[in-house]
Motif scaffolding. Structure first.
Motif, PDB file in Angstrom:
ATOM      1  N   ARG A  65       0.833  -1.155   0.066  1.00 23.41           N
ATOM      2  CA  ARG A  65       0.048   0.238  -0.011  1.00 23.41           C
ATOM      3  C   ARG A  65       0.864   1.332   0.142  1.00 23.41           C
ATOM      4  O   ARG A  65       1.782   1.550   0.986  1.00 23.41           O
ATOM      5  CB  ARG A  65      -0.944   0.137   1.444  1.00 23.41           C
ATOM      6  N   ARG A  66       0.681   2.213  -0.963  1.00 25.25           N
ATOM      7  CA  ARG A  66       1.553   3.263  -0.948  1.00 25.25           C
ATOM      8  C   ARG A  66       0.722   4.450  -0.257  1.00 25.25           C
ATOM      9  O   ARG A  66      -0.604   4.625   0.094  1.00 25.25           O
ATOM     10  CB  ARG A  66       1.367   4.146  -2.312  1.00 25.25           C
ATOM     11  N   THR A  67       1.376   5.484   0.439  1.00 25.11           N
ATOM     12  CA  THR A  67       0.795   6.474   1.083  1.00 25.11           C
ATOM     13  C   THR A  67       0.898   7.694   0.006  1.00 25.11           C
ATOM     14  O   THR A  67       1.831   8.142  -0.351  1.00 25.11           O
ATOM     15  CB  THR A  67       1.734   6.851   2.335  1.00 25.11           C
ATOM     16  N   ILE A  68      -0.501   8.290  -0.193  1.00 21.32           N
ATOM     17  CA  ILE A  68      -0.598   9.137  -1.160  1.00 21.32           C
ATOM     18  C   ILE A  68      -0.879  10.619  -0.492  1.00 21.32           C
ATOM     19  O   ILE A  68      -1.772  10.683   0.138  1.00 21.32           O
ATOM     20  CB  ILE A  68      -1.973   9.009  -2.171  1.00 21.32           C
ATOM     21  N   SER A  69      -0.201  11.698  -0.772  1.00 20.61           N
ATOM     22  CA  SER A  69      -0.095  12.806  -0.088  1.00 20.61           C
ATOM     23  C   SER A  69      -0.379  13.951  -1.160  1.00 20.61           C
ATOM     24  O   SER A  69      -0.556  15.027  -0.718  1.00 20.61           O
ATOM     25  CB  SER A  69       1.230  12.950   0.883  1.00 20.61           C
ATOM     26  N   LYS A  70      -0.228  13.626  -2.340  1.00 18.49           N
ATOM     27  CA  LYS A  70      -0.307  14.683  -3.457  1.00 18.49           C
ATOM     28  C   LYS A  70      -0.921  14.031  -4.634  1.00 18.49           C
ATOM     29  O   LYS A  70      -1.014  12.784  -5.021  1.00 18.49           O
ATOM     30  CB  LYS A  70       1.177  15.369  -4.042  1.00 18.49           C
ATOM     31  N   ILE A  71      -1.729  14.876  -5.284  1.00 17.33           N
ATOM     32  CA  ILE A  71      -2.342  14.692  -6.574  1.00 17.33           C
ATOM     33  C   ILE A  71      -1.843  15.642  -7.533  1.00 17.33           C
ATOM     34  O   ILE A  71      -1.697  17.001  -7.124  1.00 17.33           O
ATOM     35  CB  ILE A  71      -3.925  14.766  -6.546  1.00 17.33           C
ATOM     36  N   ALA A 161     -14.353  16.894 -15.928  1.00 17.02           N
ATOM     37  CA  ALA A 161     -13.842  15.617 -15.722  1.00 17.02           C
ATOM     38  C   ALA A 161     -12.531  15.836 -14.757  1.00 17.02           C
ATOM     39  O   ALA A 161     -12.676  14.875 -13.782  1.00 17.02           O
ATOM     40  CB  ALA A 161     -13.191  14.929 -16.942  1.00 17.02           C
ATOM     41  N   LEU A 162     -11.922  16.672 -14.970  1.00 14.45           N
ATOM     42  CA  LEU A 162     -10.508  17.041 -14.166  1.00 14.45           C
ATOM     43  C   LEU A 162     -11.100  17.225 -12.625  1.00 14.45           C
ATOM     44  O   LEU A 162     -10.718  16.698 -11.733  1.00 14.45           O
ATOM     45  CB  LEU A 162      -9.682  17.879 -14.723  1.00 14.45           C
ATOM     46  N   ARG A 163     -12.103  18.358 -12.535  1.00 15.26           N
ATOM     47  CA  ARG A 163     -12.393  18.825 -11.250  1.00 15.26           C
ATOM     48  C   ARG A 163     -13.088  17.490 -10.384  1.00 15.26           C
ATOM     49  O   ARG A 163     -12.776  17.138  -9.269  1.00 15.26           O
ATOM     50  CB  ARG A 163     -13.442  19.818 -11.461  1.00 15.26           C
ATOM     51  N   GLU A 164     -13.937  16.664 -11.302  1.00 12.16           N
ATOM     52  CA  GLU A 164     -14.624  15.609 -10.585  1.00 12.16           C
ATOM     53  C   GLU A 164     -13.711  14.613 -10.329  1.00 12.16           C
ATOM     54  O   GLU A 164     -13.710  14.009  -9.206  1.00 12.16           O
ATOM     55  CB  GLU A 164     -15.963  15.052 -11.549  1.00 12.16           C
ATOM     56  N   LEU A 165     -12.817  14.241 -10.995  1.00 11.47           N
ATOM     57  CA  LEU A 165     -11.652  13.109 -10.881  1.00 11.47           C
ATOM     58  C   LEU A 165     -10.763  13.637  -9.668  1.00 11.47           C
ATOM     59  O   LEU A 165     -10.580  12.808  -8.666  1.00 11.47           O
ATOM     60  CB  LEU A 165     -10.797  12.890 -11.894  1.00 11.47           C
ATOM     61  N   VAL A 166     -10.506  14.780  -9.488  1.00 14.04           N
ATOM     62  CA  VAL A 166      -9.820  15.557  -8.405  1.00 14.04           C
ATOM     63  C   VAL A 166     -10.294  15.207  -7.135  1.00 14.04           C
ATOM     64  O   VAL A 166      -9.880  14.615  -6.051  1.00 14.04           O
ATOM     65  CB  VAL A 166      -9.226  16.538  -8.412  1.00 14.04           C
ATOM     66  N   ALA A 167     -11.797  15.732  -6.987  1.00 21.00           N
ATOM     67  CA  ALA A 167     -12.445  15.464  -6.136  1.00 21.00           C
ATOM     68  C   ALA A 167     -12.807  14.130  -5.312  1.00 21.00           C
ATOM     69  O   ALA A 167     -12.706  13.714  -4.140  1.00 21.00           O
ATOM     70  CB  ALA A 167     -14.013  15.939  -6.239  1.00 21.00           C
ATOM     71  N   SER A 168     -12.872  13.148  -6.471  1.00 22.71           N
ATOM     72  CA  SER A 168     -12.889  11.918  -6.090  1.00 22.71           C
ATOM     73  C   SER A 168     -11.793  11.156  -5.412  1.00 22.71           C
ATOM     74  O   SER A 168     -11.673  10.563  -4.455  1.00 22.71           O
ATOM     75  CB  SER A 168     -13.121  11.153  -7.164  1.00 22.71           C
ATOM     76  N   LEU A 169     -10.600  11.752  -5.780  1.00 17.04           N
ATOM     77  CA  LEU A 169      -9.097  11.037  -5.495  1.00 17.04           C
ATOM     78  C   LEU A 169      -8.964  11.887  -4.073  1.00 17.04           C
ATOM     79  O   LEU A 169      -8.514  11.370  -3.011  1.00 17.04           O
ATOM     80  CB  LEU A 169      -8.371  11.791  -6.229  1.00 17.04           C
ATOM     81  N   GLN A 170      -9.298  12.787  -3.889  1.00 19.13           N
ATOM     82  CA  GLN A 170      -9.240  13.852  -2.627  1.00 19.13           C
ATOM     83  C   GLN A 170     -10.002  12.908  -1.392  1.00 19.13           C
ATOM     84  O   GLN A 170      -9.777  12.993  -0.359  1.00 19.13           O
ATOM     85  CB  GLN A 170      -9.620  15.198  -2.308  1.00 19.13           C
ATOM     86  N   LYS A 171     -11.276  12.615  -1.896  1.00 20.49           N
ATOM     87  CA  LYS A 171     -11.971  11.686  -0.844  1.00 20.49           C
ATOM     88  C   LYS A 171     -11.655  10.276  -0.797  1.00 20.49           C
ATOM     89  O   LYS A 171     -11.213   9.952   0.421  1.00 20.49           O
ATOM     90  CB  LYS A 171     -13.564  11.413  -1.400  1.00 20.49           C
ATOM     91  N   LYS A 172     -10.673   9.648  -1.754  1.00 22.97           N
ATOM     92  CA  LYS A 172     -10.053   8.712  -1.601  1.00 22.97           C
ATOM     93  C   LYS A 172      -8.763   8.666  -0.863  1.00 22.97           C
ATOM     94  O   LYS A 172      -8.439   7.744   0.016  1.00 22.97           O
ATOM     95  CB  LYS A 172      -9.991   7.994  -2.950  1.00 22.97           C
ATOM     96  N   TYR A 173      -8.140   9.887  -0.844  1.00 27.06           N
ATOM     97  CA  TYR A 173      -7.066   9.887  -0.025  1.00 27.06           C
ATOM     98  C   TYR A 173      -6.933  11.452   0.810  1.00 27.06           C
ATOM     99  O   TYR A 173      -6.501  12.509   0.285  1.00 27.06           O
ATOM    100  CB  TYR A 173      -5.833  10.184  -1.183  1.00 27.06           C
ATOM    101  N   PRO A 174      -7.954  11.038   1.786  1.00 27.69           N
ATOM    102  CA  PRO A 174      -7.901  12.357   2.692  1.00 27.69           C
ATOM    103  C   PRO A 174      -6.708  12.984   3.004  1.00 27.69           C
ATOM    104  O   PRO A 174      -5.515  12.366   3.465  1.00 27.69           O
ATOM    105  CB  PRO A 174      -8.723  11.959   4.062  1.00 27.69           C
ATOM    106  N   GLY A 175      -6.518  14.516   2.970  1.00 20.04           N
ATOM    107  CA  GLY A 175      -5.249  15.274   3.393  1.00 20.04           C
ATOM    108  C   GLY A 175      -4.450  15.179   1.949  1.00 20.04           C
ATOM    109  O   GLY A 175      -3.270  15.930   2.151  1.00 20.04           O
TER     110      GLY A 175
END
Length: 197
Positions: A65-71, A161-175
């Motif tokens: 498992r990776r620790t994701i801190s940035k998109i 699509a970019l806004r929705e994808l980024v919002a989805s990723l931020q929910k998946k990787y809080p912080g």
């Protein structure tokens, strides 16, 4: 386990790459070295990129498992109005020596979101940041005239699509924080400002 470093090859490199959630090819290249240094820093080891006894001792061979801190947002640096497929971008990256497409996601001009590398695998999209990030790119980013001048060429569908994808990723990787590639490299990519996301 043997000591591994840039240029090493073989089964021990595969084991290392699996433990660090990297693409497993058995070749200790720059992405593997970057992931090792990141791991060593997190474990308070000397971050020299060399996998010796101290690194092997704290490496969880079952870890995946990776620790994701940035998109991190990118563009393909291609002319406005021209479509390019995820497979074409993959071929460009393979030709540059990557093991696969460098991005985790690619957004086509019509707003379609294509999967690139699996999120569980370290990308190859932003030197020094690959280990802890998800790479998202859109097709475009340059003037249509072939001058290679940067330009925000995102269509309305791409922006949505970019806004929705980024919002989805931020929910998946809080912080996880959102960044433009140009924050980490001396280039115009993604040819727009973060405030314009």
């Amino acid at each position: 386990m043997q000591t591994l470093r840039l240029g090493s090859r073989g089964q021990d490199v595969r084991i290392l790459q699996q433990a660090l959630a990297l693409h497993v090819d058995g070749i200790f290249g720059p992405v593997t070295e970057e992931a090792v240094k990141f791991f060593q820093t997190r474990k308070s080891l000397v971050a020299d990129g060399i996998v010796g006894p101290n690194t092997w001792a704290v490496l969880d061979i079952g870890q995946s498992r990776r620790t994701i801190s940035k998109i991190i947002l990118h563009c393909t640096a291609t002319p406005e109005g021209r479509d390019f497929s995820v497979e074409q971008v993959r071929q460009w990256h393979l030709a540059r020596g990557f093991s696969d497409i460098g991005y985790h996601y690619l957004v086509g001009r019509d707003g379609t979101i294509y999967a690139g590398r699996p999120e569980s695998v370290v990308g190859a999209h932003c030197t020094g940041q690959n280990t802890c990030s998800i790479g998202v790119s859109y097709v475009g980013g340059e003037e249509a005239d072939g001058s290679h001048r940067p330009k925000d060429t995102r269509t309305h569908a791409q922006k949505k699509a970019l806004r929705e994808l980024v919002a989805s990723l931020q929910k998946k990787y809080p912080g996880a924080t959102v960044h433009c590639h140009n924050e980490f490299a001396n280039k115009a990519c993604p040819s727009f400002k973060l405030c314009d996301l």
